[in-house]
Design an enzyme around this catalytic site. Sequence first.
Site, PDB file in Angstrom:
ATOM      1  N   GLN A 105       0.835  -1.201   0.000  1.00  0.00           N
ATOM      2  CA  GLN A 105       0.000   0.000   0.000  1.00  0.00           C
ATOM      3  C   GLN A 105       0.871   1.253   0.000  1.00  0.00           C
ATOM      4  O   GLN A 105       0.353   2.358  -0.070  1.00  0.00           O
ATOM      5  CB  GLN A 105      -0.884   0.003   1.256  1.00  0.00           C
ATOM      6  CG  GLN A 105      -1.821  -1.191   1.349  1.00  0.00           C
ATOM      7  CD  GLN A 105      -2.524  -1.255   2.707  1.00  0.00           C
ATOM      8  OE1 GLN A 105      -1.917  -1.516   3.735  1.00  0.00           O
ATOM      9  NE2 GLN A 105      -3.811  -1.014   2.695  1.00  0.00           N
ATOM     10  N   VAL A 107       3.686   4.022  -1.238  1.00  0.00           N
ATOM     11  CA  VAL A 107       3.994   4.679  -2.507  1.00  0.00           C
ATOM     12  C   VAL A 107       5.451   5.116  -2.575  1.00  0.00           C
ATOM     13  O   VAL A 107       5.823   5.940  -3.396  1.00  0.00           O
ATOM     14  CB  VAL A 107       3.058   5.898  -2.742  1.00  0.00           C
ATOM     15  CG1 VAL A 107       1.613   5.440  -2.892  1.00  0.00           C
ATOM     16  CG2 VAL A 107       3.161   6.921  -1.607  1.00  0.00           C
ATOM     17  N   ASP A 108       6.287   4.529  -1.688  1.00  0.00           N
ATOM     18  CA  ASP A 108       7.666   5.001  -1.568  1.00  0.00           C
ATOM     19  C   ASP A 108       8.680   4.200  -2.380  1.00  0.00           C
ATOM     20  O   ASP A 108       9.842   4.560  -2.455  1.00  0.00           O
ATOM     21  CB  ASP A 108       8.088   5.001  -0.094  1.00  0.00           C
ATOM     22  CG  ASP A 108       7.827   3.651   0.595  1.00  0.00           C
ATOM     23  OD1 ASP A 108       8.063   2.594  -0.038  1.00  0.00           O
ATOM     24  OD2 ASP A 108       7.369   3.649   1.755  1.00  0.00           O
ATOM     25  N   HIS A 123      -1.191   1.367  -4.601  1.00  0.00           N
ATOM     26  CA  HIS A 123      -1.531   2.792  -4.639  1.00  0.00           C
ATOM     27  C   HIS A 123      -0.569   3.599  -5.501  1.00  0.00           C
ATOM     28  O   HIS A 123      -0.498   4.816  -5.378  1.00  0.00           O
ATOM     29  CB  HIS A 123      -1.567   3.357  -3.214  1.00  0.00           C
ATOM     30  CG  HIS A 123      -2.633   2.740  -2.357  1.00  0.00           C
ATOM     31  ND1 HIS A 123      -2.643   2.803  -0.994  1.00  0.00           N
ATOM     32  CD2 HIS A 123      -3.748   2.027  -2.699  1.00  0.00           C
ATOM     33  CE1 HIS A 123      -3.708   2.165  -0.512  1.00  0.00           C
ATOM     34  NE2 HIS A 123      -4.383   1.675  -1.533  1.00  0.00           N
ATOM     35  N   CYS A 131       0.527  12.586 -16.987  1.00  0.00           N
ATOM     36  CA  CYS A 131      -0.282  13.681 -17.504  1.00  0.00           C
ATOM     37  C   CYS A 131      -1.746  13.265 -17.601  1.00  0.00           C
ATOM     38  O   CYS A 131      -2.061  12.196 -18.116  1.00  0.00           O
ATOM     39  CB  CYS A 131       0.241  14.090 -18.882  1.00  0.00           C
ATOM     40  SG  CYS A 131      -0.791  15.324 -19.690  1.00  0.00           S
ATOM     41  N   CYS A 134      -2.488  13.623 -21.890  1.00  0.00           N
ATOM     42  CA  CYS A 134      -1.976  12.678 -22.891  1.00  0.00           C
ATOM     43  C   CYS A 134      -1.467  11.382 -22.275  1.00  0.00           C
ATOM     44  O   CYS A 134      -1.125  10.445 -22.992  1.00  0.00           O
ATOM     45  CB  CYS A 134      -0.866  13.340 -23.712  1.00  0.00           C
ATOM     46  SG  CYS A 134       0.682  13.551 -22.821  1.00  0.00           S
ATOM     47  N   CYS A 181       2.679  19.289 -18.233  1.00  0.00           N
ATOM     48  CA  CYS A 181       3.223  18.211 -19.061  1.00  0.00           C
ATOM     49  C   CYS A 181       4.137  18.786 -20.139  1.00  0.00           C
ATOM     50  O   CYS A 181       3.789  19.757 -20.805  1.00  0.00           O
ATOM     51  CB  CYS A 181       2.074  17.426 -19.703  1.00  0.00           C
ATOM     52  SG  CYS A 181       2.614  16.185 -20.893  1.00  0.00           S
ATOM     53  N   SER A 223      -2.634  -1.301   9.565  1.00  0.00           N
ATOM     54  CA  SER A 223      -3.776  -1.472  10.455  1.00  0.00           C
ATOM     55  C   SER A 223      -4.987  -1.979   9.666  1.00  0.00           C
ATOM     56  O   SER A 223      -6.032  -2.251  10.245  1.00  0.00           O
ATOM     57  CB  SER A 223      -4.111  -0.150  11.144  1.00  0.00           C
ATOM     58  OG  SER A 223      -4.427   0.836  10.186  1.00  0.00           O
ATOM     59  N   GLY A 249       0.200  -2.362  17.422  1.00  0.00           N
ATOM     60  CA  GLY A 249      -1.190  -2.067  17.756  1.00  0.00           C
ATOM     61  C   GLY A 249      -2.152  -2.974  17.007  1.00  0.00           C
ATOM     62  O   GLY A 249      -1.752  -3.800  16.182  1.00  0.00           O
TER      63      GLY A 249
END
Length: 277
Positions: A105, A107-108, A123, A131, A134, A181, A223, A249
């Site tokens: 999950q 995005v790094d 994600h 863009c 296009c 773009c 989580s 947790g």
Amino acid sequence: MSNPSTNDPVSELAGLLRGRRTVVLTGAGCSTESGIPDYRGEGSRERAKNPMQWRSFRDDAVLRRRYWARAFVGWERFGRARPNEAHLALAELESRGAVRGIITQNVDRLHRAAGSKKVVELHGALAEVRCLGCGAFEDRDSVQRRLAEKNPGWLASTAELAPDGDAELGQDFERFVIVACQRCGGVIRPNVVFFGEGVPRPILESAWAVFDEADVLLVVGSSLAVFSGFRFVKKAASRAMPVGIVNRGETRGDPSARVLVDGRAGHVLPRLLTLLE
Ligand SMILES: [Zn+2]
């Protein structure tokens, strides 16, 4: 070590994974030790106060400008984050054949940086920009250079990093100059799934293909508050496929888990790696 499962959940987890094909689902908790904060807080299931919604980004030029102004500052730190012990342990488990793939999950892009080969980015990734007009892709680093040219001196402001590479600014973002773009002059966006957007179908199909190759699901650092990840736990439960969870947790998947390890990914996974040798 006659009966390690009674005392040590990591040993118990190793027992669950041993000899099985593992698919791993990772969330923000896998990257916190790389300096990327978990916007839901450790163990918390609360949402960030005001995450950028897709519709706002698409329809509101002011919010889009603010997004890029913050992202410009945030990328200076986010773009330099390095994999931690958890990423490295998962890459090693894949090279041994124990882990069949990772569904993340995050995005790094730190799983790839750690050497993991089969990674599905549910994600998307902040390292890519595309863009809206296009569809052309551009590296985030390239966009960063263009933004720096248009906004000299802007980065002098100090910033508190938010989890999507966003940052709080002490500056007037209306003065921020955004870029378009290079091919068509259209509006560009980070190639990530915003709140209010769904996971693109081809990405989801890739994720299910990885999932279907495995016979145990290991959740690391999530989580499971967001359905895009929780759906895999639900599916595992419906197939009587065992689930192990490593998280600080409680999680929404706890009732479905065979083994729960309450701890930091960067601490637990290297131990797990050793136990599985
Ligand atoms: Zn374009």
